[in-house]
Design a protein around this motif. Structure first.
Motif, PDB file in Angstrom:
ATOM      1  N   VAL A 257      37.067  38.335  32.806  1.00  0.00           N
ATOM      2  CA  VAL A 257      37.951  39.492  32.774  1.00  0.00           C
ATOM      3  C   VAL A 257      39.383  38.972  32.793  1.00  0.00           C
ATOM      4  O   VAL A 257      39.820  38.360  33.771  1.00  0.00           O
ATOM      5  N   PHE A 258      40.101  39.194  31.701  1.00  0.00           N
ATOM      6  CA  PHE A 258      41.479  38.742  31.599  1.00  0.00           C
ATOM      7  C   PHE A 258      42.394  39.808  32.184  1.00  0.00           C
ATOM      8  O   PHE A 258      42.361  40.972  31.766  1.00  0.00           O
ATOM      9  N   LEU A 259      43.191  39.394  33.177  1.00  0.00           N
ATOM     10  CA  LEU A 259      44.046  40.287  33.942  1.00  0.00           C
ATOM     11  C   LEU A 259      45.483  39.792  33.947  1.00  0.00           C
ATOM     12  O   LEU A 259      45.745  38.627  33.650  1.00  0.00           O
ATOM     13  N   ALA A 260      46.398  40.655  34.350  1.00  0.00           N
ATOM     14  CA  ALA A 260      47.794  40.278  34.555  1.00  0.00           C
ATOM     15  C   ALA A 260      48.118  40.558  36.017  1.00  0.00           C
ATOM     16  O   ALA A 260      48.230  41.709  36.426  1.00  0.00           O
ATOM     17  N   SER A 261      48.251  39.490  36.806  1.00  0.00           N
ATOM     18  CA  SER A 261      48.481  39.658  38.240  1.00  0.00           C
ATOM     19  C   SER A 261      49.852  40.252  38.542  1.00  0.00           C
ATOM     20  O   SER A 261      50.035  40.900  39.561  1.00  0.00           O
ATOM     21  N   SER A 262      50.813  40.047  37.669  1.00  0.00           N
ATOM     22  CA  SER A 262      52.162  40.550  37.938  1.00  0.00           C
ATOM     23  C   SER A 262      52.602  41.560  36.885  1.00  0.00           C
ATOM     24  O   SER A 262      53.721  41.501  36.388  1.00  0.00           O
ATOM     25  N   SER A 263      51.721  42.495  36.590  1.00  0.00           N
ATOM     26  CA  SER A 263      52.054  43.527  35.614  1.00  0.00           C
ATOM     27  C   SER A 263      52.973  44.562  36.243  1.00  0.00           C
ATOM     28  O   SER A 263      52.804  44.946  37.399  1.00  0.00           O
ATOM     29  N   GLY A 264      53.941  45.025  35.490  1.00  0.00           N
ATOM     30  CA  GLY A 264      54.833  46.074  35.967  1.00  0.00           C
ATOM     31  C   GLY A 264      54.268  47.457  35.714  1.00  0.00           C
ATOM     32  O   GLY A 264      54.793  48.450  36.200  1.00  0.00           O
ATOM     33  N   SER A 265      53.181  47.553  34.981  1.00  0.00           N
ATOM     34  CA  SER A 265      52.575  48.830  34.623  1.00  0.00           C
ATOM     35  C   SER A 265      51.511  49.231  35.651  1.00  0.00           C
ATOM     36  O   SER A 265      50.530  48.509  35.855  1.00  0.00           O
ATOM     37  N   THR A 266      51.717  50.386  36.277  1.00  0.00           N
ATOM     38  CA  THR A 266      50.711  50.862  37.226  1.00  0.00           C
ATOM     39  C   THR A 266      49.422  51.257  36.504  1.00  0.00           C
ATOM     40  O   THR A 266      48.335  51.130  37.062  1.00  0.00           O
TER      41      THR A 266
ATOM     42  N   PHE B 166      34.149  48.082  39.686  1.00  0.00           N
ATOM     43  CA  PHE B 166      32.847  48.472  39.149  1.00  0.00           C
ATOM     44  C   PHE B 166      31.938  47.248  38.992  1.00  0.00           C
ATOM     45  O   PHE B 166      30.750  47.317  39.307  1.00  0.00           O
ATOM     46  N   LEU B 167      32.483  46.140  38.525  1.00  0.00           N
ATOM     47  CA  LEU B 167      31.680  44.917  38.393  1.00  0.00           C
ATOM     48  C   LEU B 167      31.201  44.437  39.762  1.00  0.00           C
ATOM     49  O   LEU B 167      30.060  43.989  39.903  1.00  0.00           O
ATOM     50  N   GLU B 168      32.069  44.537  40.768  1.00  0.00           N
ATOM     51  CA  GLU B 168      31.664  44.150  42.122  1.00  0.00           C
ATOM     52  C   GLU B 168      30.566  45.067  42.642  1.00  0.00           C
ATOM     53  O   GLU B 168      29.613  44.606  43.266  1.00  0.00           O
ATOM     54  N   ALA B 169      30.691  46.363  42.391  1.00  0.00           N
ATOM     55  CA  ALA B 169      29.677  47.322  42.845  1.00  0.00           C
ATOM     56  C   ALA B 169      28.325  47.032  42.207  1.00  0.00           C
ATOM     57  O   ALA B 169      27.283  47.186  42.852  1.00  0.00           O
ATOM     58  N   LEU B 170      28.328  46.602  40.945  1.00  0.00           N
ATOM     59  CA  LEU B 170      27.087  46.263  40.252  1.00  0.00           C
ATOM     60  C   LEU B 170      26.593  44.860  40.585  1.00  0.00           C
ATOM     61  O   LEU B 170      25.525  44.452  40.137  1.00  0.00           O
ATOM     62  N   LYS B 171      27.404  44.125  41.332  1.00  0.00           N
ATOM     63  CA  LYS B 171      27.100  42.722  41.689  1.00  0.00           C
ATOM     64  C   LYS B 171      26.965  41.849  40.446  1.00  0.00           C
ATOM     65  O   LYS B 171      26.084  41.002  40.357  1.00  0.00           O
ATOM     66  N   VAL B 172      27.862  42.090  39.481  1.00  0.00           N
ATOM     67  CA  VAL B 172      27.906  41.294  38.258  1.00  0.00           C
ATOM     68  C   VAL B 172      28.793  40.084  38.523  1.00  0.00           C
ATOM     69  O   VAL B 172      29.900  40.212  39.065  1.00  0.00           O
ATOM     70  N   ASP B 173      28.318  38.911  38.161  1.00  0.00           N
ATOM     71  CA  ASP B 173      29.083  37.683  38.321  1.00  0.00           C
ATOM     72  C   ASP B 173      30.204  37.668  37.283  1.00  0.00           C
ATOM     73  O   ASP B 173      29.937  37.734  36.083  1.00  0.00           O
ATOM     74  N   TYR B 174      31.443  37.612  37.742  1.00  0.00           N
ATOM     75  CA  TYR B 174      32.568  37.602  36.812  1.00  0.00           C
ATOM     76  C   TYR B 174      33.639  36.631  37.288  1.00  0.00           C
ATOM     77  O   TYR B 174      33.683  36.256  38.455  1.00  0.00           O
ATOM     78  N   ALA B 175      34.500  36.248  36.346  1.00  0.00           N
ATOM     79  CA  ALA B 175      35.626  35.368  36.652  1.00  0.00           C
ATOM     80  C   ALA B 175      36.911  36.066  36.220  1.00  0.00           C
ATOM     81  O   ALA B 175      37.097  36.319  35.031  1.00  0.00           O
ATOM     82  N   PRO B 176      37.786  36.393  37.186  1.00  0.00           N
ATOM     83  CA  PRO B 176      39.077  36.974  36.808  1.00  0.00           C
ATOM     84  C   PRO B 176      40.002  35.864  36.312  1.00  0.00           C
ATOM     85  O   PRO B 176      40.192  34.859  36.984  1.00  0.00           O
ATOM     86  N   LEU B 177      40.553  36.034  35.132  1.00  0.00           N
ATOM     87  CA  LEU B 177      41.436  35.028  34.554  1.00  0.00           C
ATOM     88  C   LEU B 177      42.819  35.649  34.357  1.00  0.00           C
ATOM     89  O   LEU B 177      42.971  36.627  33.615  1.00  0.00           O
ATOM     90  N   ASP B 178      43.795  35.068  35.023  1.00  0.00           N
ATOM     91  CA  ASP B 178      45.150  35.611  35.008  1.00  0.00           C
ATOM     92  C   ASP B 178      45.912  35.136  33.773  1.00  0.00           C
ATOM     93  O   ASP B 178      46.006  33.941  33.524  1.00  0.00           O
ATOM     94  N   ILE B 179      46.447  36.090  33.031  1.00  0.00           N
ATOM     95  CA  ILE B 179      47.231  35.724  31.846  1.00  0.00           C
ATOM     96  C   ILE B 179      48.727  35.670  32.156  1.00  0.00           C
ATOM     97  O   ILE B 179      49.509  35.188  31.348  1.00  0.00           O
TER      98      ILE B 179
ATOM     99  N   ILE C 111      37.667  42.044  28.270  1.00  0.00           N
ATOM    100  CA  ILE C 111      36.412  41.574  28.864  1.00  0.00           C
ATOM    101  C   ILE C 111      35.608  40.791  27.836  1.00  0.00           C
ATOM    102  O   ILE C 111      35.415  41.237  26.703  1.00  0.00           O
ATOM    103  N   PHE C 112      35.123  39.619  28.271  1.00  0.00           N
ATOM    104  CA  PHE C 112      34.314  38.734  27.438  1.00  0.00           C
ATOM    105  C   PHE C 112      33.061  38.334  28.211  1.00  0.00           C
ATOM    106  O   PHE C 112      33.079  38.234  29.427  1.00  0.00           O
ATOM    107  N   ASN C 113      31.983  38.088  27.479  1.00  0.00           N
ATOM    108  CA  ASN C 113      30.799  37.458  28.038  1.00  0.00           C
ATOM    109  C   ASN C 113      30.806  36.051  27.463  1.00  0.00           C
ATOM    110  O   ASN C 113      30.473  35.854  26.298  1.00  0.00           O
ATOM    111  N   GLU C 114      31.218  35.098  28.304  1.00  0.00           N
ATOM    112  CA  GLU C 114      31.470  33.729  27.851  1.00  0.00           C
ATOM    113  C   GLU C 114      32.468  33.768  26.698  1.00  0.00           C
ATOM    114  O   GLU C 114      33.609  34.113  26.899  1.00  0.00           O
ATOM    115  N   GLU C 115      32.038  33.472  25.483  1.00  0.00           N
ATOM    116  CA  GLU C 115      32.932  33.454  24.321  1.00  0.00           C
ATOM    117  C   GLU C 115      32.868  34.752  23.507  1.00  0.00           C
ATOM    118  O   GLU C 115      33.658  34.951  22.599  1.00  0.00           O
ATOM    119  N   SER C 116      31.920  35.619  23.831  1.00  0.00           N
ATOM    120  CA  SER C 116      31.720  36.852  23.058  1.00  0.00           C
ATOM    121  C   SER C 116      32.582  37.980  23.602  1.00  0.00           C
ATOM    122  O   SER C 116      32.548  38.282  24.799  1.00  0.00           O
TER     123      SER C 116
END
Length: 180
Positions: free
Chosen positions: A5-14, A26-39, A69-74
């Protein structure tokens, strides 16, 4: 498989912050393994995300906004497609992951594998109620005989109750009951 999951940690947009929180929650609630990647802090993440979002999915300005959102490279999609999948109970399919046993998606996949549905009835001869009972039995590894026994007992009980009700109708009515 890890969901990226590509995110922006310092986004000015609410709005972007809320969308990112919604996806991660939602991913945490489903217990889906994910990696947050900060852009915002990592130029490599930003370039990788921008290069790998399909051209037809990029906005008119050409720069895709997080969350992506990506699943590995997809490529799976952006927030809007994630939200649509969530509304359709199809998040696992959206993410390219097998649904866990017992989930709505697993039940729908079972129905699709076992025949097309016409007007709420599966074409191969079972109806939705029977199919759902069979699915639950299959998930719990119960054989068909134990599934059918309670149904037959219920039907027999209903017949007894029907007979009793008919018998009560044939009883003579007392004068007191007639007056009421």
């Amino acid at each position: 498989m890890v969901i990226k999951v590509f995110l922006a940690s310092s986004s000015g947009s609410t709005a972007i912050k809320k969308k990112q929180q919604d996806v991660l929650g939602f991913l945490e609630a489903l217990k889906v393994d994910y990696a947050p990647l900060d852009i915002a802090c990592n130029e490599d993440n930003r370039m990788w995300m921008r290069e790998n979002v399909p051209v037809e999915k990029k906005p008119t300005n050409g720069i895709p906004l997080p969350p992506q959102i990506f699943n590995e490279e997809s490529y799976c999609g952006d927030y809007e497609t994630f939200f649509d999948a969530k509304e359709d109970n199809a998040v696992y399919a959206f993410l390219g992951l097998p649904p866990p046993p017992g989930s709505k998606e697993a039940k729908e996949a079972y129905l699709l594998e076992n025949g097309p549905v016409e007007n709420g009835t599966i074409v191969n001869g079972t109806d939705d109620a029977e199919d759902e009972e069979n699915l639950e039995a299959e998930e719990e590894n119960i054989d068909d005989d134990t599934l059918k026994a309670p149904v037959k007992e219920e039907e027999a009980q209903e017949e007894v109750e029907d007979e009793e009700a008919k018998g009560e109708d044939d009883q003579p009515v007392s004068e007191e009951e007639e007056d009421e």
